[in-house]
Write an enzyme that holds these catalytic residues in place. Structure first.
Site, PDB file in Angstrom:
ATOM      1  N   LYS A  52      63.548  70.951  27.748  1.00  0.00           N
ATOM      2  CA  LYS A  52      62.705  69.839  27.297  1.00  0.00           C
ATOM      3  C   LYS A  52      61.647  70.346  26.315  1.00  0.00           C
ATOM      4  O   LYS A  52      61.420  69.744  25.258  1.00  0.00           O
ATOM      5  CB  LYS A  52      62.039  69.149  28.508  1.00  0.00           C
ATOM      6  N   GLN A  96      58.422  67.697  36.995  1.00  0.00           N
ATOM      7  CA  GLN A  96      59.842  67.927  37.256  1.00  0.00           C
ATOM      8  C   GLN A  96      60.134  67.797  38.753  1.00  0.00           C
ATOM      9  O   GLN A  96      59.417  68.331  39.588  1.00  0.00           O
ATOM     10  CB  GLN A  96      60.241  69.327  36.741  1.00  0.00           C
ATOM     11  N   ASP A 119      58.739  59.522  32.180  1.00  0.00           N
ATOM     12  CA  ASP A 119      59.926  59.619  33.050  1.00  0.00           C
ATOM     13  C   ASP A 119      60.305  58.251  33.613  1.00  0.00           C
ATOM     14  O   ASP A 119      61.393  58.090  34.161  1.00  0.00           O
ATOM     15  CB  ASP A 119      59.632  60.549  34.229  1.00  0.00           C
TER      16      ASP A 119
HETATM   17  N1  GUN Z   1      64.903  65.990  38.087  1.00  0.00           N
HETATM   18  C1  GUN Z   1      66.167  65.601  37.786  1.00  0.00           C
HETATM   19  N2  GUN Z   1      66.160  64.769  36.734  1.00  0.00           N
HETATM   20  C2  GUN Z   1      64.882  64.632  36.354  1.00  0.00           C
HETATM   21  C3  GUN Z   1      64.242  63.896  35.321  1.00  0.00           C
HETATM   22  O1  GUN Z   1      64.847  63.178  34.521  1.00  0.00           O
HETATM   23  N3  GUN Z   1      62.896  64.036  35.253  1.00  0.00           N
HETATM   24  C4  GUN Z   1      62.199  64.793  36.112  1.00  0.00           C
HETATM   25  N4  GUN Z   1      60.883  64.839  35.982  1.00  0.00           N
HETATM   26  N5  GUN Z   1      62.753  65.467  37.091  1.00  0.00           N
HETATM   27  C5  GUN Z   1      64.095  65.396  37.199  1.00  0.00           C
END
Ligand code: GUN
Length: 292
Positions: A52, A96, A119
């Site tokens: 990311k 995350q 998110d």
């Molecule tokens: N864990 C698995 N997928 C995601 C996501 O799209 N965002 C975040 N923050 N954590 C995740």
């Protein structure tokens, strides 16, 4: 059968975003800024967050990565989020998941300022999605919609079957596919661990989204001839012959299923890359809303 190439479609999104960022910078303004918080040392999470941050850099976004130890308290994490909420130079905040067991995911997602909730995990974002109001759509379902759009896959009136009802993929996916959206308007069946006759339901899917996290769960006998198959699974399966000691498997047994489909996403190279495209789009959206 055609491969839905997430790398290609994500690059298309990123090229468009980069142009927009270039214009912002040329106008003398600051770049959009994403802040990510990673708690602990989950190997997959480390990879995702690094990717990311790298993608932010590629398109000219500013990014901050805050790392907290596995034993950090919930209060410490909430404090970090509050700092980012109050930092005018930060547009998007992501924490995350998964978090260590002693930290409440609910408390954490609810503590993110909804205006920075790139998110789409905050109850306000999720509620707006249900009501069909503009909001941050969580990145993976958003990325899948972008992929359907990129390949111009017709969805109106189709029967979509989503396997998995997680808050971050399956459930929002089912809502988007059923919503009045150019790539929605499907009739949706949302399947989960209590579903009866799962195989028969899947056999009736024009669009099948596998988001349950079980490697190679969807086999050829479950798929209708000509279906569109979207594989959201990314599971690390131990394999002593592999360089890293594991291989990545999707939720779909690709080799058997692919020949029956009209379109299918590979793993890797499919949905995973689109998730990042969705996140980046949300971050630019947060920036623009906050600049107004
Ligand atoms: N864990 C698995 N997928 C995601 C996501 O799209 N965002 C975040 N923050 N954590 C995740």
């Amino acid at each position: 059968m055609q491969i839905l190439d997430g790398k290609l479609a994500a690059q298309h999104t990123k090229d468009t975003l980069k142009k927009e960022v270039d214009e912002i910078i040329a106008a003398g303004k600051r770049a959009p800024h994403l802040a990510a918080i990673l708690v602990g040392n989950n190997g997959a999470s480390e990879t995702y967050v690094a990717s990311k941050v790298k993608n932010c850099t590629e398109i000219g976004f500013a990014s901050t990565l805050i790392r907290l130890g596995e034993d950090s308290s919930e209060a410490t994490l909430l404090q970090e989020i509050e700092k980012l909420n109050n930092d005018d130079a930060v547009d998007g905040i992501l924490v995350q998941l998964p978090l260590p067991k002693h930290i409440s995911e609910q408390k954490v997602t609810e503590s993110v300022n909804p205006l920075k909730d790139v998110d789409g995990f905050h109850p306000i974002s999720a509620g707006k999605l249900v009501l069909g109001l503009p909001t941050f759509i969580s990145a993976t379902p958003y990325g899948i919609m972008l992929l359907l759009e990129h390949y111009n896959i017709p969805t109106r009136g189709k029967h979509a079957v989503v396997i998995g009802r997680s808050n971050i993929v399956g459930r929002p996916m089912s809502i988007l596919l059923s919503s009045n959206h150019p790539h929605g308007n499907c009739t949706v069946t949302l399947c989960h661990s209590h579903t009866q006759n799962l195989k028969e339901l899947c056999q009736r899917a024009d669009i099948l989204v596998a988001a349950l996290g079980k490697p190679e769960f969807v086999t050829a006998d479950m798929v209708k001839e000509g279906a569109v198959v979207i594989d959201v699974g990314i599971t690390r399966v131990p394999d002593s012959t592999a360089k890293r000691g594991y291989v990545i498997k999707g939720d779909v047994a690709f080799n058997g299923v692919a020949p029956k489909t009209s379109f299918i996403t590979p793993v890797p190279g499919g949905v995973g890359l689109m998730t990042i495209a969705g996140l980046l789009k949300n971050t630019l959206q947060a920036y623009r809303t906050r600049q107004q």
